[in-house]
Design a protein around this motif. Sequence first.
Motif, PDB file in Angstrom:
ATOM      1  N   CYS A  13       0.829  -1.211   0.000  1.00  0.00           N
ATOM      2  CA  CYS A  13       0.000   0.000   0.000  1.00  0.00           C
ATOM      3  C   CYS A  13       0.858   1.253   0.000  1.00  0.00           C
ATOM      4  O   CYS A  13       0.511   2.264  -0.580  1.00  0.00           O
ATOM      5  CB  CYS A  13      -0.921  -0.003   1.214  1.00  0.00           C
ATOM      6  N   GLU A  25      -2.210 -10.384   2.259  1.00  0.00           N
ATOM      7  CA  GLU A  25      -2.948 -10.386   3.513  1.00  0.00           C
ATOM      8  C   GLU A  25      -4.441 -10.337   3.217  1.00  0.00           C
ATOM      9  O   GLU A  25      -4.873  -9.950   2.150  1.00  0.00           O
ATOM     10  CB  GLU A  25      -2.573  -9.150   4.337  1.00  0.00           C
ATOM     11  N   GLN A  26      -5.246 -10.738   4.210  1.00  0.00           N
ATOM     12  CA  GLN A  26      -6.683 -10.628   4.057  1.00  0.00           C
ATOM     13  C   GLN A  26      -7.064  -9.151   4.015  1.00  0.00           C
ATOM     14  O   GLN A  26      -6.599  -8.368   4.847  1.00  0.00           O
ATOM     15  CB  GLN A  26      -7.408 -11.320   5.214  1.00  0.00           C
ATOM     16  N   PRO A  27      -7.888  -8.738   3.063  1.00  0.00           N
ATOM     17  CA  PRO A  27      -8.240  -7.320   2.981  1.00  0.00           C
ATOM     18  C   PRO A  27      -9.086  -6.887   4.166  1.00  0.00           C
ATOM     19  O   PRO A  27      -9.812  -7.677   4.754  1.00  0.00           O
ATOM     20  CB  PRO A  27      -9.040  -7.231   1.671  1.00  0.00           C
ATOM     21  N   ASP A  28      -8.953  -5.625   4.527  1.00  0.00           N
ATOM     22  CA  ASP A  28      -9.786  -5.058   5.575  1.00  0.00           C
ATOM     23  C   ASP A  28     -11.229  -5.010   5.094  1.00  0.00           C
ATOM     24  O   ASP A  28     -11.504  -5.098   3.893  1.00  0.00           O
ATOM     25  CB  ASP A  28      -9.326  -3.632   5.908  1.00  0.00           C
ATOM     26  N   LYS A 477      -5.863  -3.195  -0.365  1.00  0.00           N
ATOM     27  CA  LYS A 477      -6.853  -3.060   0.689  1.00  0.00           C
ATOM     28  C   LYS A 477      -7.965  -2.135   0.210  1.00  0.00           C
ATOM     29  O   LYS A 477      -7.715  -1.179  -0.535  1.00  0.00           O
ATOM     30  CB  LYS A 477      -6.214  -2.475   1.954  1.00  0.00           C
ATOM     31  N   GLN A 479      -9.586   0.283   1.584  1.00  0.00           N
ATOM     32  CA  GLN A 479      -9.362   1.696   1.880  1.00  0.00           C
ATOM     33  C   GLN A 479      -8.302   2.296   0.967  1.00  0.00           C
ATOM     34  O   GLN A 479      -8.359   3.476   0.607  1.00  0.00           O
ATOM     35  CB  GLN A 479      -8.942   1.879   3.346  1.00  0.00           C
TER      36      GLN A 479
END
Length: 510
Positions: A13, A25-28, A477, A479
């Motif tokens: 990011c 990673e797992q997204p927010d 992500k 966001q």
Amino acid sequence: MTKPFLVFLSWSCAACVVGVGGAPEQPDPEPEVVQSCDDPRYGDGVCNTDLTCLVPDIDCFRTFVDDAAAAVWYAQREAGKAADEGRPPRALLAPSDPRFVQMRKLLDAGWQAFSKARPVGRLVEFRPALVMIEDPIVNAFVTAESATQSQVFAVMVHTGLAAAALAEDGRLGVLLHELQHIVGTHGLGNVEEDLRLHYVAGDGVEPIGRLQTDDRIVHEAIESWMNMASDIGPYSLSALGGFPYDGPLWGMLDMLADDGVEDNGANCRTAADQIASLRHDLVDARDDLDEHLTISPTTQQPINATTLSSRINEALGRLREDCMPGSSLTFVDAFADLVNAPPQEIAESLTASDLQLVSNKHVVDALSALTRDRRNKMRALEASLPQGRPWSAARYFSEEEDADDTAVMVLRAAGRNAESYAAAALTSVAKRGAEAAARCQTILDAGEVPPYGVDLLDTHHASCWRAYHALQIARLKPQAAARPPATEVVRARPLVGLPRPPRPELVIHE
């Protein structure tokens, strides 16, 4: 079906650049969507594409009571388009057709997911209409009506999309892409231009376009280049000399050759054949991934540096001497005929420098002079990027990129396979043949950045790059994928192209 699209990319990011790596990673959780608008112009009876809220103005849309009404509406436009193109109108599927039923179900699922994940306001009260066209090409598109300043709330889908070897999520992504064109009002006013963000990419890295700020220097360079390219085509190669590749000057060359054959028959046939042969060879010389021209330094290929200039000079010379001997036709009169406008209007719309270039010249020499002028300016612009960056690093976020990004983000928000959209993007590469698809897959497998595309006039960008970019967005992500506040719109275009014919009523985004 094989698995050509399982490319594992990691995201960062901070850098907003994709590279090779393991699973992300797992997204927010997806950010909350605000569906209200406190701008007093919302719903005031006038389409406003510049509301202070993110919700599109409900007054900007034409809706239908059902799919049958949309089919009646589109049939009229299909008939007109078919007449213009000299072909019979394509058939429209009945709502009872199993292919229609399947696509209707998918579009409903898409709109449900879209209206939950994106700001749509009161548009949620309506159902997007579906029109299915009997056409084997894998495609879907939407339209806007310039006369009524309205984005049509309907998606036109070719039967080729229903038959394509795509997973359901990939097909759904195509529909979501079209829904963003509608909800984003991409076909209205200056929305397409105002959406653009111009920037440069670094060596071996690819920034996320929607996250960039608009660089004024890059903006003016790209927009001016596009104005020049829209006259003659996207190639600035000096070897092409005064021979246009595309745009109105290509159309004018066609018109002069056709008129010459009609007026002088056999005397003009050699020139017309030479022009047609050059065009065929140039089109054949386009690279399948980024459309650059592969001009061989040897004489063993149809297009080569040794013979290209002489072929062009001979073809244009024969057009002038054999097809139009002693002609007094001026460039202004010929161009006015091409765009169906009064000659005085054309003369008044040309810049002083363009008028000087075409005045007191045979029309073929004038056309050639303008073409050379455009290419000279394009090459100068290509050398003007900040920090001496190469022109291949020039980028701009477009309405097509926005639709791609939105399709991926809505797929993810709906719990679908967001990376499946890359497969849909790669269907365009596959149209160029198995070799092109294999080359693209090799680049993706290596985690390298595919070529962006030579033709900046194409707001889709190169298809292999689109597939790579879809994977970038899928791994961001939620966001991080949100666009920053809008920057000041740059409208300065120091280099002006030729006049354009009126924009057709039917604006199509594919």
